[in-house]
Scaffold this motif. Sequence first.
Motif, PDB file in Angstrom:
ATOM      1  N   SER A  33      16.230  96.097 -31.982  1.00 56.99           N
ATOM      2  CA  SER A  33      15.543  96.267 -30.696  1.00 56.99           C
ATOM      3  C   SER A  33      14.136  95.681 -30.750  1.00 56.99           C
ATOM      4  O   SER A  33      13.667  95.061 -29.782  1.00 56.99           O
ATOM      5  N   ALA A  34      13.431  95.859 -31.881  1.00 56.53           N
ATOM      6  CA  ALA A  34      12.096  95.296 -32.024  1.00 56.53           C
ATOM      7  C   ALA A  34      12.146  93.769 -32.008  1.00 56.53           C
ATOM      8  O   ALA A  34      11.301  93.107 -31.386  1.00 56.53           O
ATOM      9  N   MET A  35      13.153  93.201 -32.677  1.00 52.98           N
ATOM     10  CA  MET A  35      13.278  91.751 -32.684  1.00 52.98           C
ATOM     11  C   MET A  35      13.646  91.239 -31.298  1.00 52.98           C
ATOM     12  O   MET A  35      13.194  90.162 -30.880  1.00 52.98           O
ATOM     13  N   SER A  36      14.440  91.999 -30.561  1.00 52.35           N
ATOM     14  CA  SER A  36      14.784  91.601 -29.198  1.00 52.35           C
ATOM     15  C   SER A  36      13.538  91.568 -28.313  1.00 52.35           C
ATOM     16  O   SER A  36      13.354  90.649 -27.500  1.00 52.35           O
ATOM     17  N   ARG A  37      12.666  92.563 -28.486  1.00 51.97           N
ATOM     18  CA  ARG A  37      11.416  92.568 -27.716  1.00 51.97           C
ATOM     19  C   ARG A  37      10.530  91.381 -28.119  1.00 51.97           C
ATOM     20  O   ARG A  37       9.858  90.773 -27.275  1.00 51.97           O
ATOM     21  N   THR A  38      10.531  91.045 -29.410  1.00 53.04           N
ATOM     22  CA  THR A  38       9.744  89.899 -29.870  1.00 53.04           C
ATOM     23  C   THR A  38      10.273  88.601 -29.268  1.00 53.04           C
ATOM     24  O   THR A  38       9.501  87.721 -28.883  1.00 53.04           O
ATOM     25  N   LEU A  39      11.611  88.478 -29.187  1.00 50.81           N
ATOM     26  CA  LEU A  39      12.190  87.294 -28.565  1.00 50.81           C
ATOM     27  C   LEU A  39      11.767  87.191 -27.101  1.00 50.81           C
ATOM     28  O   LEU A  39      11.441  86.102 -26.612  1.00 50.81           O
ATOM     29  N   THR A  40      11.733  88.311 -26.409  1.00 46.02           N
ATOM     30  CA  THR A  40      11.277  88.310 -25.011  1.00 46.02           C
ATOM     31  C   THR A  40       9.834  87.828 -24.923  1.00 46.02           C
ATOM     32  O   THR A  40       9.469  87.038 -24.039  1.00 46.02           O
ATOM     33  N   ARG A  41       9.008  88.289 -25.870  1.00 45.21           N
ATOM     34  CA  ARG A  41       7.604  87.874 -25.883  1.00 45.21           C
ATOM     35  C   ARG A  41       7.472  86.383 -26.176  1.00 45.21           C
ATOM     36  O   ARG A  41       6.670  85.675 -25.558  1.00 45.21           O
ATOM     37  N   LEU A  42       8.270  85.895 -27.126  1.00 38.33           N
ATOM     38  CA  LEU A  42       8.238  84.470 -27.464  1.00 38.33           C
ATOM     39  C   LEU A  42       8.674  83.619 -26.277  1.00 38.33           C
ATOM     40  O   LEU A  42       8.114  82.547 -26.028  1.00 38.33           O
ATOM     41  N   ARG A  43       9.667  84.077 -25.555  1.00 40.93           N
ATOM     42  CA  ARG A  43      10.104  83.341 -24.371  1.00 40.93           C
ATOM     43  C   ARG A  43       8.984  83.216 -23.358  1.00 40.93           C
ATOM     44  O   ARG A  43       8.794  82.160 -22.736  1.00 40.93           O
ATOM     45  N   ALA A  44       8.215  84.299 -23.199  1.00 40.11           N
ATOM     46  CA  ALA A  44       7.108  84.273 -22.245  1.00 40.11           C
ATOM     47  C   ALA A  44       5.994  83.348 -22.730  1.00 40.11           C
ATOM     48  O   ALA A  44       5.419  82.578 -21.948  1.00 40.11           O
ATOM     49  N   VAL A  45       5.683  83.396 -24.041  1.00 44.36           N
ATOM     50  CA  VAL A  45       4.601  82.577 -24.593  1.00 44.36           C
ATOM     51  C   VAL A  45       4.941  81.095 -24.510  1.00 44.36           C
ATOM     52  O   VAL A  45       4.100  80.256 -24.156  1.00 44.36           O
ATOM     53  N   LEU A  46       6.187  80.759 -24.810  1.00 40.90           N
ATOM     54  CA  LEU A  46       6.582  79.354 -24.897  1.00 40.90           C
ATOM     55  C   LEU A  46       7.188  78.819 -23.606  1.00 40.90           C
ATOM     56  O   LEU A  46       7.428  77.618 -23.484  1.00 40.90           O
ATOM     57  N   GLY A  47       7.456  79.711 -22.665  1.00 42.08           N
ATOM     58  CA  GLY A  47       8.015  79.260 -21.397  1.00 42.08           C
ATOM     59  C   GLY A  47       9.400  78.669 -21.519  1.00 42.08           C
ATOM     60  O   GLY A  47       9.759  77.731 -20.791  1.00 42.08           O
ATOM     61  N   ASP A  48      10.202  79.199 -22.433  1.00 41.02           N
ATOM     62  CA  ASP A  48      11.543  78.671 -22.669  1.00 41.02           C
ATOM     63  C   ASP A  48      12.415  79.818 -23.170  1.00 41.02           C
ATOM     64  O   ASP A  48      11.942  80.673 -23.951  1.00 41.02           O
ATOM     65  N   PRO A  49      13.696  79.874 -22.807  1.00 46.06           N
ATOM     66  CA  PRO A  49      14.560  80.973 -23.287  1.00 46.06           C
ATOM     67  C   PRO A  49      14.867  80.912 -24.777  1.00 46.06           C
ATOM     68  O   PRO A  49      15.289  81.911 -25.363  1.00 46.06           O
ATOM     69  N   LEU A  50      14.709  79.759 -25.404  1.00 50.97           N
ATOM     70  CA  LEU A  50      14.863  79.576 -26.849  1.00 50.97           C
ATOM     71  C   LEU A  50      16.300  79.771 -27.334  1.00 50.97           C
ATOM     72  O   LEU A  50      16.892  78.870 -27.922  1.00 50.97           O
TER      73      LEU A  50
END
Length: 308
Positions: A33-50
């Motif tokens: 769950s923590a990694m999922s939240r980090t992925l959400t944050r990375l998507r917002a920072v990079l502007g891409d779903p990754l």
Amino acid sequence: MDALDLNLLLALDALLDTNSVTEAARRLHTSTSAMSRTLTRLRAVLGDPLLVRSGRQLVPTPRALELRHDVAGLVDQARLLLTTRDGNEAGRHRDFVVRVADSVVARLTGPLLAAVRAQLPGVTVRLLAADAGDAAVALRDGRVDVEVGMIGQTDPETVVKRLFADRWVGVAAAGHPFGADRPTVAAYASAQHLEVSATGRTHSPIDDRLALHGRTRRVLATVPDLATALFTVGSTELVCPVPELLSRPARTALGLTMFEIPLPLPAPVVAMAWHPRNTADAGHRALRDLIGAVLHDTPDQARVAAPA
């Protein structure tokens, strides 16, 4: 600097390397769950779903593929910077797994291990036989550090360095008629043939070239490796194609006859491959340099220039 969280870089590297939230979380010893939240944050920072869902798996977006190599390099450089305690990073205690094609292993093993002992005394090398599996996957997963052999098609992210080109020749038992007179295409086609094939495949470029002359050959048997082939032809009337430089020491020791195959054949090229995350690693680079030096010292070879 308050907005700069370098932990995001570690998480991004793990996510892009595994294409899995669960595996990335396991690697970084955190919860899914923590990694999922980090992925959400990375998507917002990079502007891409990754990473996007494809069936039951996640697959990287084009932007993620662009980032993968740079991110891995940055993480490796940071790790190297923070773990190096002295100037002998290359020689510290390390284990490396090197997977080697059977045609190359006899030429490589002795000189490489002698060089490792002299120049990288803290390094242990685990040599594995090449198999029919996907080399790129093994390199990407970290199960193999370096692949050495006649490397065919691989994925774009694998680094491949060409070492040298060999050539195909025929080999037969001592006293075979082909040793006295170069065979014609007709004579070569009518001989009893042996093929080296880990999968039992009998067709090779030789058959394609013979077909251009309207001829076929009969392959009586296949063997899984070069050493078995050389011992087999020594006690039979079979002929077998082998790489000239790589087979020379064993061929000479067994007293076998070499002859020219009367067909133009593509040169077998020996190369090594690794995952780009290891390119900048000092120990990995030192081992690659030794492998390259050993194989470049193959006597009398027509060398093929390789990129640095």
